[in-house]
Design an enzyme around this catalytic site. Structure first.
Site, PDB file in Angstrom:
ATOM      1  N   ASN A  60     -45.376   6.785   7.642  1.00 29.31           N
ATOM      2  CA  ASN A  60     -44.208   6.720   6.752  1.00 29.31           C
ATOM      3  C   ASN A  60     -44.611   6.344   5.325  1.00 29.31           C
ATOM      4  O   ASN A  60     -43.778   5.922   4.524  1.00 29.31           O
ATOM      5  CB  ASN A  60     -43.202   5.695   7.269  1.00 29.31           C
ATOM      6  CG  ASN A  60     -42.714   6.033   8.654  1.00 29.31           C
ATOM      7  OD1 ASN A  60     -42.416   7.188   8.935  1.00 29.31           O
ATOM      8  ND2 ASN A  60     -42.655   5.050   9.530  1.00 29.31           N
ATOM      9  N   HIS A 150     -30.867   3.509  13.989  1.00 27.28           N
ATOM     10  CA  HIS A 150     -32.144   2.971  14.469  1.00 27.28           C
ATOM     11  C   HIS A 150     -31.951   1.840  15.482  1.00 27.28           C
ATOM     12  O   HIS A 150     -30.977   1.081  15.410  1.00 27.28           O
ATOM     13  CB  HIS A 150     -32.936   2.442  13.259  1.00 27.28           C
ATOM     14  CG  HIS A 150     -34.339   2.079  13.573  1.00 27.28           C
ATOM     15  ND1 HIS A 150     -34.761   0.769  13.671  1.00 27.28           N
ATOM     16  CD2 HIS A 150     -35.425   2.851  13.807  1.00 27.28           C
ATOM     17  CE1 HIS A 150     -36.053   0.760  13.940  1.00 27.28           C
ATOM     18  NE2 HIS A 150     -36.481   2.003  14.024  1.00 27.28           N
ATOM     19  N   GLU A 193     -27.506   4.658   8.723  1.00 25.40           N
ATOM     20  CA  GLU A 193     -28.700   4.821   7.880  1.00 25.40           C
ATOM     21  C   GLU A 193     -28.371   5.829   6.796  1.00 25.40           C
ATOM     22  O   GLU A 193     -27.494   6.675   7.000  1.00 25.40           O
ATOM     23  CB  GLU A 193     -29.859   5.383   8.715  1.00 25.40           C
ATOM     24  CG  GLU A 193     -30.386   4.427   9.734  1.00 25.40           C
ATOM     25  CD  GLU A 193     -31.380   5.080  10.694  1.00 25.40           C
ATOM     26  OE1 GLU A 193     -32.226   5.869  10.261  1.00 25.40           O
ATOM     27  OE2 GLU A 193     -31.295   4.784  11.889  1.00 25.40           O
ATOM     28  N   SER A 197     -34.070   8.188  10.636  1.00 27.61           N
ATOM     29  CA  SER A 197     -35.508   8.022  10.835  1.00 27.61           C
ATOM     30  C   SER A 197     -36.159   9.126  11.661  1.00 27.61           C
ATOM     31  O   SER A 197     -37.321   9.442  11.446  1.00 27.61           O
ATOM     32  CB  SER A 197     -35.787   6.673  11.496  1.00 27.61           C
ATOM     33  OG  SER A 197     -35.169   6.609  12.766  1.00 27.61           O
ATOM     34  N   ASP A 222     -28.555   1.173   5.972  1.00 28.36           N
ATOM     35  CA  ASP A 222     -29.999   0.982   6.098  1.00 28.36           C
ATOM     36  C   ASP A 222     -30.694   2.106   5.325  1.00 28.36           C
ATOM     37  O   ASP A 222     -30.620   3.274   5.708  1.00 28.36           O
ATOM     38  CB  ASP A 222     -30.362   1.011   7.591  1.00 28.36           C
ATOM     39  CG  ASP A 222     -31.848   0.860   7.851  1.00 28.36           C
ATOM     40  OD1 ASP A 222     -32.645   1.045   6.910  1.00 28.36           O
ATOM     41  OD2 ASP A 222     -32.225   0.578   9.005  1.00 28.36           O
ATOM     42  N   HIS A 225     -35.659   4.792   5.106  1.00 29.12           N
ATOM     43  CA  HIS A 225     -36.439   6.012   4.851  1.00 29.12           C
ATOM     44  C   HIS A 225     -36.045   6.712   3.563  1.00 29.12           C
ATOM     45  O   HIS A 225     -36.571   7.776   3.249  1.00 29.12           O
ATOM     46  CB  HIS A 225     -36.341   6.955   6.050  1.00 29.12           C
ATOM     47  CG  HIS A 225     -36.992   6.373   7.263  1.00 29.12           C
ATOM     48  ND1 HIS A 225     -38.347   6.446   7.483  1.00 29.12           N
ATOM     49  CD2 HIS A 225     -36.483   5.643   8.280  1.00 29.12           C
ATOM     50  CE1 HIS A 225     -38.641   5.814   8.599  1.00 29.12           C
ATOM     51  NE2 HIS A 225     -37.531   5.311   9.113  1.00 29.12           N
ATOM     52  N   LYS A 256     -42.337   1.318   4.543  1.00 28.67           N
ATOM     53  CA  LYS A 256     -42.439   2.778   4.623  1.00 28.67           C
ATOM     54  C   LYS A 256     -42.812   3.312   3.235  1.00 28.67           C
ATOM     55  O   LYS A 256     -43.969   3.199   2.857  1.00 28.67           O
ATOM     56  CB  LYS A 256     -41.133   3.319   5.192  1.00 28.67           C
ATOM     57  CG  LYS A 256     -40.831   2.591   6.518  1.00 28.67           C
ATOM     58  CD  LYS A 256     -39.719   3.118   7.289  1.00 28.67           C
ATOM     59  CE  LYS A 256     -39.298   2.162   8.398  1.00 28.67           C
ATOM     60  NZ  LYS A 256     -40.346   1.755   9.332  1.00 28.67           N
TER      61      LYS A 256
HETATM   62  C1  LIG Z   1     -34.117   3.159   9.987  1.00 35.96           C
HETATM   63  C2  LIG Z   1     -35.046   2.012  10.204  1.00 35.96           C
HETATM   64  N1  LIG Z   1     -34.611   0.759   9.988  1.00 35.96           N
HETATM   65  C3  LIG Z   1     -35.415  -0.302  10.175  1.00 35.96           C
HETATM   66  C4  LIG Z   1     -36.706  -0.158  10.610  1.00 35.96           C
HETATM   67  C5  LIG Z   1     -37.552  -1.368  10.829  1.00 35.96           C
HETATM   68  O1  LIG Z   1     -38.394  -1.569   9.757  1.00 35.96           O
HETATM   69  P1  LIG Z   1     -39.784  -2.347   9.900  1.00 35.96           P
HETATM   70  O2  LIG Z   1     -40.735  -1.355  10.495  1.00 35.96           O
HETATM   71  O3  LIG Z   1     -40.130  -2.741   8.525  1.00 35.96           O
HETATM   72  O4  LIG Z   1     -39.552  -3.496  10.814  1.00 35.96           O
HETATM   73  C6  LIG Z   1     -37.214   1.125  10.814  1.00 35.96           C
HETATM   74  C7  LIG Z   1     -38.645   1.344  11.188  1.00 35.96           C
HETATM   75  O5  LIG Z   1     -39.084   1.345  12.228  1.00 35.96           O
HETATM   76  C8  LIG Z   1     -36.357   2.241  10.633  1.00 35.96           C
HETATM   77  O6  LIG Z   1     -36.804   3.471  10.868  1.00 35.96           O
END
Ligand SMILES: Cc1ncc(COP(=O)(O)O)c(C=O)c1O
Length: 406
Positions: A60, A150, A193, A197, A222, A225, A256
């Site tokens: 990512n 997610h 989101e 993702s 969120d 990405h 990411k």
């Molecule tokens: C949409 C989304 N939110 C949150 C996370 C969590 O982030 P992190 O990997 O920094 O814990 C991810 C990653 O895995 C994600 O894809």
């Protein structure tokens, strides 16, 4: 029982080892067993696995910041390796304060709170909303969450124990019905989101903004990405489409596009004050390492100084998507660097990943429960650091895969 042993050996005695073996046997039997591979990162787009160098189409690190010289120098410059304590004790250093101010300015918001991971940021964000809108204050509240949100968002909402309804992915009509039929006095909290993702598509933020005007819900967005990839200086997808104020609470991950590790909750000063009072995932965890906090500021500076990274990434994504579509792959619209090549069965996805790996191209197979059954896929991710030659090799390999799968 796959290994022939009973998990409960005698009443009251749980055979943990047998239960562990059983869980793994089930996963193996279903073709879903996960295994970590030890990877040696070489640069932003190459890794070495088992002494072979592969071009990485599975990371990512969209903007190539994991190996950016300025970001690496900032990491080395930090005075302390760890924070030594939670933020409310002595872990909130001047590096953290500077990083939070830089993130807030970048997102055009009043304030931000840094957390050790994006997962924890989502957890703390939901805990914060639950603390003020939850049933414990006598208010009725419920979470409405996109079906493809997610796992960290789903886990966060579930652990509040508050009512939760799942609406179909980008199912605005269904969401409108849920909001319409909501009992008077209920606080609805919509969780989604901005760029998804696993599918790389965008939330229908304009329709959400319209619904929000009609029904007045709380929106948690969120931007994991989208950060770095969309918007001025990579400040996110909401900013890109002129809806910077749409979310009451935004989450960004630093892991990411920003190329580091950690997460942040972004919103009003009052919201952030509540996070440090009620967000248990913030309060009861050691503050993110000062080195990371220091490097975040530099990474955001790089996004400002080198907009060509974002531009190249988006241009590459458009090119790869249209070439894959002409090869016959069904590719969703958009220009995010997450490109799902859906193959269906777990085996088809694993075989495809093996075929590509034999050509030194690393594309990981994503299988249930990460994605829904029957939609196992290669999740191809692009970086602005991929060369045109690497992109052509990937396209040729996927073209051949498509012809062979017909
Ligand atoms: C949409 C989304 N939110 C949150 C996370 C969590 O982030 P992190 O990997 O920094 O814990 C991810 C990653 O895995 C994600 O894809």
């Amino acid at each position: 029982v796959p290994n022939g042993k009973s998990v409960v050996a005698s009443p009251g005695l749980f055979d943990l080892d047998a239960a562990l073996a059983e869980a793994l046997d089930h996963r193996r039997h279903d073709g879903l067993l996960r295994r970590r591979r030890t990877v040696k990162p070489i640069d932003a787009v190459h890794v070495k696995i088992d002494s072979r160098v592969l071009v990485n189409f599975a990371s990512n690190d969209y903007l190539g910041l994991t190996h950016h010289p300025r970001v690496l120098a900032a990491l080395r410059s930090a005075g302390a390796a760890g924070s030594g304590a939670a933020g409310l004790i002595t872990g909130h250093t001047d590096a953290h304060a500077r990083a939070e101010a830089a993130i807030a300015a970048w997102k055009n918001a009043e304030a931000a709170v840094l957390l050790p991971s994006g997962y924890q940021a989502n957890l703390a964000a939901v805990q914060t909303i639950a603390a003020v809108a939850g049933n414990n204050r006598g208010t009725r509240a419920r979470f409405l969450i996109d079906k493809l949100a997610h796992a960290s968002l789903i886990d966060a909402v579930r652990q509040t124990g508050m009512p939760m309804r799942v609406f179909p992915h980008n199912g605005i009509a269904k969401l409108a019905r849920l909001l319409e039929s909501s009992e008077p006095g209920t606080a609805n909290i919509v969780v989604t989101e901005s760029i998804f993702s696993m599918d790389g598509d965008a939330a229908d933020l304009p329709s959400l903004a319209e619904l929000r005007r009609r029904f007045g819900f709380i929106l948690m967005l969120d931007e994991a990405h989208a950060s770095g990839v969309y918007g001025p200086r990579g400040s996110g997808y909401a900013a890109e489409i002129g809806l910077n104020d749409i979310a009451d609470i935004s989450v960004v991950t630093l892991s990411k596009g920003i190329g580091l590790a950690g997460g942040a909750i972004v919103g009003s000063q009052r919201l952030c004050d509540v996070v440090v009072n009620f967000g248990r995932a913030y309060i009861y965890s050691t503050a993110i390492a000062p080195a990371l906090a220091t490097a975040v500021v530099t990474a955001l500076d790089v996004l400002r100084d080198e907009p060509q990274r974002q531009q190249r990434l988006r241009a590459l994504s458009t090119r790869v998507r249209s070439r894959l579509a002409s090869s016959g792959w069904a590719i969703p619209r958009g220009d995010s660097p997450i490109i799902p090549v859906v193959l269906g069965t777990e085996k088809a996805a694993l075989d495809a990943a093996d075929t590509l790996e034999a050509q030194d191209l690393l594309c990981v197979a994503v299988r249930p429960p990460t994605v829904r059954a029957g939609s196992s896929r290669l999740r191809i991710t692009l970086s602005c650091e991929h060369t045109d030659e690497q992109i052509e090799r990937l396209l040729a390999a996927l073209d051949a895969l498509r012809r062979d799968s017909k």
